[in-house]
Enzyme design. Structure first.
Site, mmCIF file in Angstrom:
data_model
loop_
_atom_site.group_PDB
_atom_site.id
_atom_site.type_symbol
_atom_site.label_atom_id
_atom_site.label_comp_id
_atom_site.label_asym_id
_atom_site.label_seq_id
_atom_site.Cartn_x
_atom_site.Cartn_y
_atom_site.Cartn_z
ATOM 1 N N HIS A 22 -5.860 9.465 7.935
ATOM 2 C CA HIS A 22 -6.258 8.072 8.154
ATOM 3 C C HIS A 22 -6.125 7.271 6.861
ATOM 4 O O HIS A 22 -5.513 6.196 6.842
ATOM 5 C CB HIS A 22 -7.707 8.038 8.655
ATOM 6 C CG HIS A 22 -8.294 6.668 8.772
ATOM 7 N ND1 HIS A 22 -8.526 6.058 9.990
ATOM 8 C CD2 HIS A 22 -8.711 5.767 7.831
ATOM 9 C CE1 HIS A 22 -9.053 4.852 9.788
ATOM 10 N NE2 HIS A 22 -9.175 4.660 8.477
ATOM 11 N N GLU A 23 -6.699 7.782 5.774
ATOM 12 C CA GLU A 23 -6.663 7.039 4.508
ATOM 13 C C GLU A 23 -5.246 6.963 3.959
ATOM 14 O O GLU A 23 -4.822 5.919 3.434
ATOM 15 C CB GLU A 23 -7.607 7.677 3.494
ATOM 16 C CG GLU A 23 -9.062 7.736 3.936
ATOM 17 C CD GLU A 23 -9.647 6.386 4.339
ATOM 18 O OE1 GLU A 23 -9.098 5.338 3.934
ATOM 19 O OE2 GLU A 23 -10.648 6.376 5.075
ATOM 20 N N GLU B 120 -6.965 -0.695 11.101
ATOM 21 C CA GLU B 120 -7.812 0.484 11.240
ATOM 22 C C GLU B 120 -7.326 1.394 12.369
ATOM 23 O O GLU B 120 -7.318 2.621 12.237
ATOM 24 C CB GLU B 120 -9.264 0.069 11.503
ATOM 25 C CG GLU B 120 -10.052 -0.237 10.256
ATOM 26 C CD GLU B 120 -10.201 0.967 9.343
ATOM 27 O OE1 GLU B 120 -10.469 2.076 9.837
ATOM 28 O OE2 GLU B 120 -10.035 0.791 8.124
ATOM 29 N N ASP C 222 -18.315 -6.571 8.650
ATOM 30 C CA ASP C 222 -17.218 -5.589 8.699
ATOM 31 C C ASP C 222 -15.860 -6.290 8.795
ATOM 32 O O ASP C 222 -14.994 -5.895 9.572
ATOM 33 C CB ASP C 222 -17.431 -4.642 9.887
ATOM 34 C CG ASP C 222 -16.441 -3.491 9.947
ATOM 35 O OD1 ASP C 222 -16.010 -3.013 8.879
ATOM 36 O OD2 ASP C 222 -16.084 -3.072 11.064
ATOM 37 N N GLU D 100 -14.598 14.625 13.386
ATOM 38 C CA GLU D 100 -15.414 15.726 13.907
ATOM 39 C C GLU D 100 -15.592 16.840 12.882
ATOM 40 O O GLU D 100 -16.587 17.568 12.902
ATOM 41 C CB GLU D 100 -14.806 16.290 15.196
ATOM 42 C CG GLU D 100 -13.518 17.094 15.048
ATOM 43 C CD GLU D 100 -12.252 16.254 14.895
ATOM 44 O OE1 GLU D 100 -11.158 16.848 14.739
ATOM 45 O OE2 GLU D 100 -12.365 15.005 14.923
ATOM 46 N N GLU E 276 -2.942 15.251 13.048
ATOM 47 C CA GLU E 276 -3.804 16.354 13.477
ATOM 48 C C GLU E 276 -3.192 17.107 14.654
ATOM 49 O O GLU E 276 -3.208 18.348 14.693
ATOM 50 C CB GLU E 276 -5.182 15.824 13.852
ATOM 51 C CG GLU E 276 -6.194 16.927 14.133
ATOM 52 C CD GLU E 276 -7.558 16.377 14.469
ATOM 53 O OE1 GLU E 276 -8.493 16.620 13.692
ATOM 54 O OE2 GLU E 276 -7.693 15.709 15.521
ATOM 55 N N HIS F 105 -3.350 4.112 5.499
ATOM 56 C CA HIS F 105 -3.590 2.788 4.929
ATOM 57 C C HIS F 105 -2.560 2.492 3.829
ATOM 58 O O HIS F 105 -2.142 1.343 3.659
ATOM 59 C CB HIS F 105 -5.003 2.688 4.361
ATOM 60 C CG HIS F 105 -6.064 2.440 5.392
ATOM 61 N ND1 HIS F 105 -5.996 1.407 6.302
ATOM 62 C CD2 HIS F 105 -7.235 3.093 5.649
ATOM 63 C CE1 HIS F 105 -7.072 1.428 7.081
ATOM 64 N NE2 HIS F 105 -7.826 2.449 6.716
ATOM 65 N N ASP G 58 -8.018 14.598 9.855
ATOM 66 C CA ASP G 58 -7.709 13.266 10.382
ATOM 67 C C ASP G 58 -8.271 12.153 9.498
ATOM 68 O O ASP G 58 -7.742 11.043 9.470
ATOM 69 C CB ASP G 58 -8.102 13.095 11.853
ATOM 70 C CG ASP G 58 -9.574 13.273 12.162
ATOM 71 O OD1 ASP G 58 -10.405 13.082 11.262
ATOM 72 O OD2 ASP G 58 -9.896 13.581 13.321
ATOM 73 N N HIS H 187 -13.697 -2.069 12.047
ATOM 74 C CA HIS H 187 -13.974 -0.691 12.451
ATOM 75 C C HIS H 187 -14.545 -0.608 13.864
ATOM 76 O O HIS H 187 -14.705 0.485 14.408
ATOM 77 C CB HIS H 187 -14.957 -0.032 11.483
ATOM 78 C CG HIS H 187 -14.389 0.232 10.127
ATOM 79 N ND1 HIS H 187 -14.520 -0.662 9.086
ATOM 80 C CD2 HIS H 187 -13.683 1.284 9.644
ATOM 81 C CE1 HIS H 187 -13.927 -0.177 8.017
ATOM 82 N NE2 HIS H 187 -13.407 1.004 8.322
ATOM 83 N N TYR I 248 -6.596 -7.387 6.393
ATOM 84 C CA TYR I 248 -7.779 -6.593 6.740
ATOM 85 C C TYR I 248 -8.921 -7.491 7.180
ATOM 86 O O TYR I 248 -9.988 -7.542 6.563
ATOM 87 C CB TYR I 248 -8.175 -5.729 5.548
ATOM 88 C CG TYR I 248 -8.993 -4.520 5.911
ATOM 89 C CD1 TYR I 248 -8.431 -3.481 6.656
ATOM 90 C CD2 TYR I 248 -10.310 -4.403 5.508
ATOM 91 C CE1 TYR I 248 -9.172 -2.367 6.995
ATOM 92 C CE2 TYR I 248 -11.070 -3.293 5.834
ATOM 93 C CZ TYR I 248 -10.491 -2.280 6.582
ATOM 94 O OH TYR I 248 -11.236 -1.165 6.924
#
Length: 273
Positions: free
Chosen positions: A96-97, A120, A179, A146, A131, A100, A92, A184, A111
């Site tokens: 995720h990346e 995000e 951030d 995880e 996943e 982007h 995941d 995030h 962003y």
């Protein structure tokens, strides 16, 4: 090579055999899984939908507990070997990346502040879709990172965002200059809306219940259509709610399914009701 430059030394190209380096080979497999899921679920050919080469660097830096898309490629650190293992070995995180990159070639969500938190969240959401498509797991599909945690502590939880210092409701929206305005942090609100929309459930903060979910298939379709057709650079949470409603209408959802979409945003405090 644990250097701070990219792309590094080429170790494996498409179709090449295993190298014996676990980070390289697992990352290679996860990129293939991510590509295949986007192709199968959404008919999308790579991050730009033009079949572009996907370049990934692992063993980036020393003790680097992060991963990122830099506009051209994805990069993964090895973690600190205390709290985090090698980031490129978590499906995941890889998806995720990669997402982007998809966002860069579609909505181009800025962003910063709510549009950045939506950016995000979209990466978390599609990481979850990838996943789940690979392996249905009622617990692990809803927690993020995880697979790299060495302390049994995931990075984020879409069912219970507050377990990891994220808001679950607009009443808890964090206003900060850090951030990039909390991209995030505040993504937890959108993540929880997606969970409620997909599975049904109760928002931990508002206690508003969504009595039923759309299921994975329809949730994937409505989120992909909204993210690639309607989201724009400055779309905020309220705009995302409106865009999901438009996408649901495009997909000819029933009135009850449209109500589920709306109720998820009501439960998270994004819409009144």
């Amino acid at each position: 090579n644990n250097d701070w430059s990219t792309p590094g030394t080429l170790r494996r190209s498409e179709g090449g055999g295993a190298t014996g380096d676990n980070h390289v080979d697992t990352n290679y497999n996860h990129i293939g899984t991510t590509y295949n899921c986007y192709d199968t679920l959404f008919g999308r050919d790579s991050f730009d939908d033009r079949g572009s080469l996907i370049r990934s660097t692992v063993h980036y830096g020393q003790g680097y507990v992060n991963a990122y898309w830099d506009g051209v490629q994805i990069t993964f650190g090895d973690g600190d070997n205390a709290n985090s293992g090698e980031l490129g070995r978590d499906l995941d995180v890889v998806a995720h990346e990669f997402t982007h990159g998809v966002t860069q070639f579609t909505s181009q969500l800025q962003y910063v502040n709510q549009s950045g938190a939506l950016n995000e969240a979209i990466s978390d959401i599609f990481g979850t879709f990838v996943e789940h498509s690979y392996k249905d797991d009622a617990k692990n599909n809803w927690i993020l990172g995880e697979g790299i945690s060495l302390t049994a502590t995931p990075i984020r939880d879409m069912i219970h965002p507050t377990l990891h210092q994220q808001p679950a409701n607009m009443s808890q929206l964090v206003k900060t200059t850090q951030d990039n305005g909390g991209v995030h942090i505040n993504s937890g609100i959108v993540n929880n809306a997606m969970f409620l929309m997909t599975m049904g459930g109760t928002n931990d903060t508002s206690k508003v219940a969504v009595s039923a979910g759309l299921g994975w298939d329809k949730s994937q379709k409505v989120w992909y259509r909204a993210a690639t057709k309607y989201f724009a650079a400055t779309t905020d949470f309220a705009g995302a709610a409106q865009d999901l409603a438009l996408a649901a209408a495009d997909l000819q959802f029933t009135q009850n399914e449209k109500n589920i979409v709306d109720c998820a945003w009501i439960a998270t405090g994004v819409k009144p009701g």
